[in-house]
Design a protein around this motif. Structure first.
Motif, short mmCIF file in Angstrom:
data_model
loop_
_atom_site.label_atom_id
_atom_site.label_comp_id
_atom_site.label_asym_id
_atom_site.label_seq_id
_atom_site.Cartn_x
_atom_site.Cartn_y
_atom_site.Cartn_z
N ILE A 58 0.83 -1.22 0.00
CA ILE A 58 0.00 0.00 0.00
C ILE A 58 0.86 1.26 0.00
O ILE A 58 0.33 2.35 -0.10
N LEU A 59 2.17 1.09 0.10
CA LEU A 59 3.18 2.16 0.01
C LEU A 59 3.20 3.09 1.20
O LEU A 59 4.26 3.42 1.72
N GLY A 60 2.06 3.58 1.65
CA GLY A 60 1.99 4.48 2.79
C GLY A 60 0.54 4.72 3.14
O GLY A 60 -0.37 4.27 2.44
N GLY A 61 0.30 5.41 4.24
CA GLY A 61 -1.07 5.63 4.69
C GLY A 61 -1.62 4.38 5.36
O GLY A 61 -0.88 3.48 5.72
N ILE A 62 -2.95 4.36 5.49
CA ILE A 62 -3.60 3.20 6.11
C ILE A 62 -4.89 2.87 5.38
O ILE A 62 -5.48 3.72 4.71
N VAL A 63 -5.31 1.62 5.55
CA VAL A 63 -6.61 1.15 5.08
C VAL A 63 -7.29 0.53 6.29
O VAL A 63 -6.70 -0.31 6.97
N ILE A 64 -8.52 0.96 6.57
CA ILE A 64 -9.25 0.42 7.71
C ILE A 64 -10.54 -0.21 7.22
O ILE A 64 -11.31 0.42 6.50
N LYS A 65 -10.75 -1.46 7.61
CA LYS A 65 -11.98 -2.17 7.26
C LYS A 65 -12.73 -2.44 8.56
O LYS A 65 -12.22 -3.10 9.45
N ILE A 66 -13.94 -1.88 8.64
CA ILE A 66 -14.79 -2.07 9.81
C ILE A 66 -16.11 -2.61 9.29
O ILE A 66 -16.88 -1.89 8.66
N GLY A 67 -16.35 -3.90 9.53
CA GLY A 67 -17.55 -4.52 8.99
C GLY A 67 -17.54 -4.46 7.47
O GLY A 67 -16.59 -4.92 6.84
N ASP A 68 -18.57 -3.86 6.89
CA ASP A 68 -18.67 -3.74 5.44
C ASP A 68 -18.07 -2.43 4.93
O ASP A 68 -18.06 -2.19 3.73
N ARG A 69 -17.58 -1.60 5.81
CA ARG A 69 -17.04 -0.30 5.42
C ARG A 69 -15.54 -0.38 5.22
O ARG A 69 -14.83 -1.04 5.97
N LEU A 70 -15.07 0.33 4.22
CA LEU A 70 -13.64 0.38 3.93
C LEU A 70 -13.22 1.84 3.83
O LEU A 70 -13.78 2.60 3.04
N TYR A 71 -12.28 2.23 4.66
CA TYR A 71 -11.71 3.58 4.63
C TYR A 71 -10.30 3.45 4.07
O TYR A 71 -9.43 2.90 4.73
N ASP A 72 -10.12 3.90 2.83
CA ASP A 72 -8.84 3.70 2.14
C ASP A 72 -8.10 5.01 2.04
O ASP A 72 -8.42 5.88 1.22
N GLY A 73 -7.10 5.17 2.88
CA GLY A 73 -6.25 6.35 2.85
C GLY A 73 -4.84 5.97 2.43
O GLY A 73 -3.87 6.60 2.85
N SER A 74 -4.72 4.92 1.60
CA SER A 74 -3.40 4.44 1.20
C SER A 74 -2.84 5.27 0.06
O SER A 74 -3.56 5.79 -0.79
N LEU A 75 -1.54 5.39 0.05
CA LEU A 75 -0.85 6.11 -1.01
C LEU A 75 -1.05 5.40 -2.35
O LEU A 75 -1.22 6.04 -3.38
N LYS A 76 -1.08 4.09 -2.33
CA LYS A 76 -1.28 3.31 -3.56
C LYS A 76 -2.59 3.70 -4.23
O LYS A 76 -2.64 3.96 -5.43
N THR A 77 -3.68 3.75 -3.48
CA THR A 77 -4.99 4.10 -4.04
C THR A 77 -5.00 5.54 -4.55
O THR A 77 -5.55 5.83 -5.61
N LYS A 78 -4.36 6.44 -3.81
CA LYS A 78 -4.30 7.84 -4.25
C LYS A 78 -3.53 7.97 -5.55
O LYS A 78 -3.94 8.71 -6.46
N LEU A 79 -2.43 7.23 -5.69
CA LEU A 79 -1.66 7.26 -6.93
C LEU A 79 -2.45 6.67 -8.10
O LEU A 79 -2.41 7.19 -9.22
N GLU A 80 -3.16 5.56 -7.83
CA GLU A 80 -3.98 4.96 -8.88
C GLU A 80 -5.10 5.90 -9.32
O GLU A 80 -5.39 6.03 -10.51
N THR A 81 -5.72 6.56 -8.37
CA THR A 81 -6.78 7.54 -8.70
C THR A 81 -6.21 8.68 -9.52
O THR A 81 -6.79 9.10 -10.52
N PHE A 82 -5.05 9.16 -9.12
CA PHE A 82 -4.40 10.25 -9.84
C PHE A 82 -4.05 9.81 -11.27
O PHE A 82 -4.22 10.56 -12.23
N ALA A 83 -3.55 8.60 -11.44
CA ALA A 83 -3.17 8.07 -12.75
C ALA A 83 -4.38 7.96 -13.68
O ALA A 83 -4.28 8.23 -14.87
N HIS A 84 -5.54 7.59 -13.14
CA HIS A 84 -6.75 7.46 -13.95
C HIS A 84 -7.31 8.82 -14.35
O HIS A 84 -7.96 8.96 -15.36
N GLN A 85 -7.05 9.84 -13.54
CA GLN A 85 -7.53 11.19 -13.84
C GLN A 85 -6.67 11.87 -14.89
O GLN A 85 -7.16 12.71 -15.62
N ALA A 86 -5.41 11.50 -14.95
CA ALA A 86 -4.47 12.16 -15.87
C ALA A 86 -4.65 11.72 -17.30
O ALA A 86 -5.25 10.83 -17.69
#
Length: 175
Positions: A147-175
């Motif tokens: 995940i490179l950095g940040g954290i991912v928290i899964k609580i029940g069915d909820r997922l809070y994704d603050g990982s650097l990997k996801t942010k980079l992937e989101t940025f790559a798709h926007q570019a």
């Protein structure tokens, strides 16, 4: 078996355990039984084999577990076997834990980070997310360098994704 049937079995057991004040004991008993079945290949094969008679399975359960678990847990396991539902024990256990946690105002959370979190960081996360959900959190920490950095928290069915990997992937798709 459908998930709904497993939830009904879990609810029935929870109601009995709650009425008798033995939620913690039953949860621990079922957890130990599920763990024993999952960790012992021979026991798992016997418990999941459709052509082994219920009486033989009950005899085995009697020998292995009767003196180590409470009456409610033992009787419940026998009922499962008699009804041909023993293969669903892990699912029923999972549903029971959810019911028990809801009754206690507790939620289980899995926190994934790129590096190990200190106990202070874990306590701070549990406090902040616990306040948001109005529950006490029990954290399980997992380290995943991917995940490179940040954290991912899964609580029940909820997922809070603050990982650097996801942010980079989101940025790559926007570019």
């Amino acid at each position: 078996m459908s998930s709904a049937v497993g939830k009904r079995y879990a609810r029935a057991l929870f109601d009995v355990a709650s009425e008798r004040g033995k939620i913690d004991q039953v949860e621990a008993d079922l957890g130990a039984i599920v763990q024993a079945v999952e960790q012992n290949a021979d026991l798992s094969k016997i418990m999941h084999h459709p052509h082994i008679a219920a009486d033989a399975k009950i005899k085995l359960v009697d020998d292995l577990f009767k003196s180590h678990v409470g009456e409610e847990s033992y009787n419940f396991l026998c009922v499962l076997i008699q009804n041909g539902r023993e293969v669903e024990l892990a699912e029923i256990y999972s549903s029971f834990v959810k019911l028990a946690n809801d009754a206690r105002g507790v939620a289980d959370a899995i926190v994934t980070s790129a590096k190990p979190l200190t106990s202070e960081e874990q306590a701070e996360l549990a406090e902040k997310f616990g306040q948001t959900l109005n529950k006490k959190l029990r954290l399980t920490a997992v380290v995943d360098p991917a995940i490179l950095g940040g954290i991912v928290i899964k609580i029940g069915d909820r997922l809070y994704d603050g990982s650097l990997k996801t942010k980079l992937e989101t940025f790559a798709h926007q570019a």
